[in-house]
Design an enzyme around this catalytic site. Structure first.
Site, PDB file in Angstrom:
ATOM      1  N   GLU A   1      -5.473  -0.984   6.619  1.00 57.21           N
ATOM      2  CA  GLU A   1      -4.900  -0.459   5.368  1.00 57.21           C
ATOM      3  C   GLU A   1      -4.572   1.003   5.559  1.00 57.21           C
ATOM      4  OE1 GLU A   1      -7.198  -0.884   1.747  1.00 57.21           O
ATOM      5  OE2 GLU A   1      -7.666  -2.982   2.200  1.00 57.21           O
TER       6      GLU A   1
ATOM      7  N   GLU B   1     -14.330  -3.516   3.987  1.00 53.34           N
ATOM      8  CA  GLU B   1     -14.911  -2.286   3.451  1.00 53.34           C
ATOM      9  C   GLU B   1     -16.327  -2.386   2.877  1.00 53.34           C
ATOM     10  OE1 GLU B   1     -12.414  -0.086   0.808  1.00 53.34           O
ATOM     11  OE2 GLU B   1     -10.860   0.192   2.316  1.00 53.34           O
TER      12      GLU B   1
HETATM   13  C1  FCB Z   1      -9.147   0.079  -0.515  1.00 53.70           C
HETATM   14  C2  FCB Z   1      -9.288  -1.379  -0.879  1.00 53.70           C
HETATM   15  C3  FCB Z   1      -8.000  -2.002  -1.378  1.00 53.70           C
HETATM   16  C4  FCB Z   1      -7.233  -1.047  -2.277  1.00 53.70           C
HETATM   17  C5  FCB Z   1      -7.079   0.297  -1.623  1.00 53.70           C
HETATM   18  C6  FCB Z   1      -6.283   1.296  -2.421  1.00 53.70           C
HETATM   19  O1  FCB Z   1     -10.398   0.680  -0.602  1.00 53.70           O
HETATM   20  O2  FCB Z   1      -9.709  -2.139   0.231  1.00 53.70           O
HETATM   21  O3  FCB Z   1      -8.326  -3.202  -2.009  1.00 53.70           O
HETATM   22  O4  FCB Z   1      -7.821  -0.966  -3.508  1.00 53.70           O
HETATM   23  O5  FCB Z   1      -8.348   0.837  -1.339  1.00 53.70           O
END
Ligand code: FCB
Length: 492
Positions: A398, A210
């Site tokens: 994610e 990210e």
């Molecule tokens: C993302 C992050 C992860 C976590 C989620 C909720 O942006 O990569 O570490 O905090 O959000």
């Protein structure tokens, strides 16, 4: 066989509708109880994922490990930031977090009980190079070696991220962290070092997690470590160093890794969803995707910054060389995207051809105020990658949500809102795979509640509830839901 049954049954119903047969006569075409049971076991009709789809969970080092001074680890910018009063909710720190460093065997058993096939974790750079560069710490990789062995012994494939935000503090102090090109070079050196030692067993590596969060939040509005608010020119240069670090790391990993190692990244690309799914709005969403991600995903995919990005930045545009762009766009084996919420766009007569549609106040969100519920993000994210840049292997690295998660009198956590969120998002992911969008796997964030950056421990994202006083993990109702999804390889 059960699939054939359900497809045939569906065809009969569809055919009946086409020639106008009444609902009563269609009822006789219903599958027998046994057929229905078989179909359910293979996944509800039309809701299944491709065979071999990789279901997993994700965590990150600073959010779960604790043990911040164990075995020669150096401090990271998150240690410094969280220990600075007023930066994190309730001044919480990751000093102990989930104590995963000592409890990883128990945590692997939680994964095994879920039935996950893959696990995405991150490696703490300051454990391996306490000063960021120079002498490696001989004990720095022991924990990850042990974790990887434990995962493999339990039939779970390790997917490792090299940078999930815990930059060695020494690099911040010495060269200004990602403000400096030296950090990009130090990152590549660390990446090559790790690749040379883990890729006999770790076959999938993500460089950076990210850009869209750690650079923007850490160097522009200061709410994440290192808490800076740079002027636009220096900030754009910092963005450039981050993607350069990714590209140089890809090259270093390829040079050091065992054959068969696959390299990618995990980016929270902004997912532009057409507010209405008509050709003109879909085209606007494609244009928007290239433009709003110009500084990260677009330059990584195309090896150039868009003209509009450079024009907007003007005198504050990043300075770069053709060699930088070549490194940044080093070919990848797969692309990972972290998806939580979409940005809605519409077609517009402006030169860019799109406009952002803002959320009204009543738009529903999870307990984190930024986490608007927009399941179609999980369809449009991978579809844009496949349509715009012809990406052939995509992972959702994610996806998940924060809920209030209060244990009930019986000690269980009935997180029906998380199940609602997951069901709706996975329905859209299934839509993508059913259309042939090449998504290979999905990592649910997160295995367990953990240190949620500036929100500290106030927002819980886990499938397992963590009682931070005792470190007891309790599966939430959503863990049962996810277990069923994995077992059936289908949205339920
Ligand atoms: C993302 C992050 C992860 C976590 C989620 C909720 O942006 O990569 O570490 O905090 O959000």
């Amino acid at each position: 066989m059960s699939k054939a049954v359900s497809r045939r049954t569906f065809a009969r119903i569809a055919g009946a509708a086409a020639i106008g047969v009444s609902a009563t006569s269609v009822a006789s075409a219903r599958p027998s109880a046994r057929e229905a049971e078989q179909a359910a076991q293979a996944g509800a009709p039309g809701r299944g994922f491709p065979a071999g789809f990789l279901w997993g969970t994700a965590t990150a080092s600073y959010q779960v490990e604790g043990a911040v001074s164990a075995d020669g680890r150096g401090p990271s910018i998150w240690d410094t930031f969280s220990h600075t009063p007023g930066k994190v909710a309730h001044d919480a720190t990751g000093d102990e977090a989930d104590d995963h460093y000592h409890r990883y065997k128990e945590d692997v058993q939680l994964m095994k009980a879920l039935g996950v096939k893959v696990y995405r974790f991150s490696i703490a750079w300051p454990r391996v190079f306490p000063q960021g560069s120079g002498q490696p710490n001989p004990k720095g990789l022991d924990f990850y070696n042990a974790l990887v062995d434990e995962l493999l012994a339990n039939g779970i494939q390790p997917f490792a991220t090299l940078y999930h935000w815990d930059l060695p503090q020494a690099l911040q102090d010495r060269v200004g962290g990602w403000e400096s090109r030296e950090t990009a070079e130090a990152f590549a050196n660390y990446a090559g070092y790790v690749a040379g030692r883990l890729t006999d067993r770790v076959k999938h590596i993500f460089t950076i997690n990210e850009f869209g969060a750690f650079v923007e939040l850490g160097y522009n509005n200061g709410v994440h470590a290192p808490g800076l608010r740079l002027a636009p020119g220096r900030f754009n240069q910092t963005r450039h160093h981050a993607v350069l670090g990714h590209g140089l790391a890809v090259q270093a990993i390829r040079a050091a890794a065992k054959p068969g190692t696959r390299v990618g990244l995990a980016e929270n690309m902004t997912i532009c969803a057409p507010i209405i799914e008509t050709p003109e709005h879909i085209e606007a969403a494609r244009r928007a995707t290239r433009e709003v991600n110009a500084q990260y995903m677009t330059v990584i995919q195309e090896g150039r910054y868009t003209d509009a990005y450079l024009a907007r930045a003007g005198a504050d545009a990043p300075k770069f060389t053709p060699a930088d762009l070549k490194a940044i766009s080093s070919p990848l084996d797969f692309v990972g995207i972290n998806i939580y919420t979409p940005l809605y766009v519409r077609a517009d007569a402006s030169p860019l051809g799109f406009a952002v549609v803002p959320h009204p106040k009543s738009f529903p969100h999870m307990i984190s105020p930024w986490l608007f519920v927009g399941p179609e993000a999980l369809y449009w994210g991978p579809r844009h990658l496949a349509d715009i840049w012809k990406v052939k292997d995509i992972y959702i690295t994610e996806n998940g949500c924060s809920s209030s998660d209060v244990p009930a009198a019986d000690g269980r956590v009935y997180d029906t809102d998380r199940i609602m969120y997951l069901r709706n998002y996975l329905t859209q992911l299934q839509r993508a795979t059913a259309e042939g969008v090449p998504v290979r796997g999905y990592f649910l964030w997160s295995l367990m509640d953990n240190f949620e950056w500036a929100d500290g421990y106030t927002n819980r994202f886990g499938l397992h509830y963590v009682d931070y006083a005792t470190q007891k993990r309790t599966p939430k109702l959503s863990a049962s839901y996810y277990h069923e999804v994995i077992a059936k390889n289908a949205v339920l």
